[in-house]
Design an enzyme around this catalytic site. Structure first.
Site, PDB file in Angstrom:
ATOM      1  N   HIS A  98       0.854  -1.193   0.000  1.00 32.36           N
ATOM      2  CA  HIS A  98       0.000   0.000   0.000  1.00 32.36           C
ATOM      3  C   HIS A  98       0.889   1.242   0.000  1.00 32.36           C
ATOM      4  O   HIS A  98       2.009   1.211   0.524  1.00 32.36           O
ATOM      5  CB  HIS A  98      -0.915  -0.018   1.239  1.00 32.36           C
ATOM      6  CG  HIS A  98      -1.975   1.037   1.177  1.00 32.36           C
ATOM      7  ND1 HIS A  98      -1.758   2.343   1.551  1.00 32.36           N
ATOM      8  CD2 HIS A  98      -3.258   0.988   0.740  1.00 32.36           C
ATOM      9  CE1 HIS A  98      -2.867   3.051   1.355  1.00 32.36           C
ATOM     10  NE2 HIS A  98      -3.791   2.237   0.866  1.00 32.36           N
ATOM     11  N   GLU A 146      -3.516   3.118  -7.161  1.00 31.49           N
ATOM     12  CA  GLU A 146      -3.940   4.216  -6.277  1.00 31.49           C
ATOM     13  C   GLU A 146      -2.905   5.341  -6.335  1.00 31.49           C
ATOM     14  O   GLU A 146      -1.864   5.240  -5.669  1.00 31.49           O
ATOM     15  CB  GLU A 146      -4.001   3.749  -4.814  1.00 31.49           C
ATOM     16  CG  GLU A 146      -5.011   2.699  -4.501  1.00 31.49           C
ATOM     17  CD  GLU A 146      -5.336   2.673  -3.000  1.00 31.49           C
ATOM     18  OE1 GLU A 146      -6.512   2.534  -2.700  1.00 31.49           O
ATOM     19  OE2 GLU A 146      -4.431   2.808  -2.157  1.00 31.49           O
ATOM     20  N   ALA A 207     -11.356   3.906   1.530  1.00 30.17           N
ATOM     21  CA  ALA A 207     -11.168   4.025   2.982  1.00 30.17           C
ATOM     22  C   ALA A 207     -12.035   5.151   3.538  1.00 30.17           C
ATOM     23  O   ALA A 207     -13.143   4.912   4.023  1.00 30.17           O
ATOM     24  CB  ALA A 207      -9.703   4.240   3.322  1.00 30.17           C
ATOM     25  N   SER A 208     -11.556   6.395   3.438  1.00 28.60           N
ATOM     26  CA  SER A 208     -12.159   7.491   4.204  1.00 28.60           C
ATOM     27  C   SER A 208     -13.650   7.700   3.980  1.00 28.60           C
ATOM     28  O   SER A 208     -14.373   7.991   4.938  1.00 28.60           O
ATOM     29  CB  SER A 208     -11.395   8.790   3.948  1.00 28.60           C
ATOM     30  OG  SER A 208     -11.205   9.006   2.583  1.00 28.60           O
TER      31      SER A 208
HETATM   32  O1  G3P Z   1      -6.559   1.696   0.443  1.00 27.67           O
HETATM   33  C1  G3P Z   1      -7.529   2.616   0.092  1.00 27.67           C
HETATM   34  C2  G3P Z   1      -7.040   3.976   0.124  1.00 27.67           C
HETATM   35  O2  G3P Z   1      -5.690   4.226   0.144  1.00 27.67           O
HETATM   36  C3  G3P Z   1      -7.877   5.025  -0.475  1.00 27.67           C
HETATM   37  O3  G3P Z   1      -8.158   5.855   0.588  1.00 27.67           O
HETATM   38  O4  G3P Z   1      -9.417   7.497   1.815  1.00 27.67           O
HETATM   39  O5  G3P Z   1      -8.875   7.893  -0.575  1.00 27.67           O
HETATM   40  O6  G3P Z   1     -10.550   6.158   0.024  1.00 27.67           O
HETATM   41  P1  G3P Z   1      -9.315   6.906   0.450  1.00 27.67           P
END
Ligand code: G3P
Length: 227
Positions: A98, A146, A207-208
């Site tokens: 990650h 990501e 995530a968030s």
């Molecule tokens: O692993 C998922 C992440 O890094 C994305 O985070 O908070 O942008 O959805 P977020």
């Protein structure tokens, strides 16, 4: 195509730690039940919470993944997170590499995870990294692209950098068709998920927008509605 996957990364958020992790996972379980098989929901929890979460929910409905494993085997490796231990605790897979926990020995970790019977989701920051990971032996089950600068923001990768997503899909599939591609960073709406699937992914990592939502079930239902 298989059922799209939505991986909710609990990270180390306070709202997703200990008993709060259980509460959050139960809300994900409720959203998964309402999805009636439209999406596969996975929760990636902290190592310390794997057993607690996996014991509290139906793991046929929601898979529990580790956020990371080390390559150390069982025995003389104090403080490391072994693949065998997370499997024994109830995890069926693991994230690796990650953006917030980069590693250099990705192939070794994939091999370690596979030997323990864990599915692998390896993260990539960009197209080049996705391409490199796709040609590793052994190969991961998933590659999740990501862009780090979009993580935790309000604008999704599928809207802000659609070319990174589609180029990653093309690069990965040309190296190894059996690897599924996910995208993540800033995903927060039905449209973000629709767009991610349109671009050729087979799911998302989030995530968030779920972990910090006032209503977890509603936030996850919004994402599932994009499938
Ligand atoms: O692993 C998922 C992440 O890094 C994305 O985070 O908070 O942008 O959805 P977020």
């Amino acid at each position: 195509m298989q059922i799209p996957v939505i991986i909710v990364n609990f990270k180390t958020y306070k709202e997703a730690t200990g008993e709060s992790a259980v509460k959050l996972a139960k809300a994900c379980e409720a959203a998964a039940a309402n999805a009636k098989g439209r999406a596969k929901i996975v929760v990636a929890v902290q190592a310390a919470d794997i057993f607690r979460v996996a014991s509290a929910i139906d793991t046929k409905l929601v898979d529990v993944f580790a956020q990371h494993i080390d390559a150390n085997g069982q025995g003389k490796s104090t403080g490391f997170v072994t693949a065998e231990a997370v499997k024994e605790a109830g995890a069926s897979g693991t994230l690796l590499n990650h953006a917030e926990h980069k590693i250099t020995d990705i192939a070794k970790r994939i091999a370690t995870a596979k030997a323990a019977g864990l599915a692998t989701v390896v993260c990539a920051a960009n197209v080049a990294e996705a391409k490199t990971i796709a040609s590793l032996t052994p190969s991961p089950d998933y590659i999740a692209v990501e862009p780090p600068e979009l993580i935790g923001g309000k604008v999704s990768v599928s809207k802000a950098k659609p070319e990174v997503v589609s180029d990653s899909v093309a690069a990965v599939k040309s190296a190894n068709k059996s690897i599924k591609v996910l995208c993540g960073a800033g995903v927060n709406s039905r449209e973000d998920v629709e767009k991610a699937l349109e671009l050729g992914t087979e799911g998302i990592l989030v995530a968030s927008s779920v972990v910090l939502a006032k209503d977890t079930e509603k936030a996850l239902a919004e994402l599932i509605s994009g499938i």
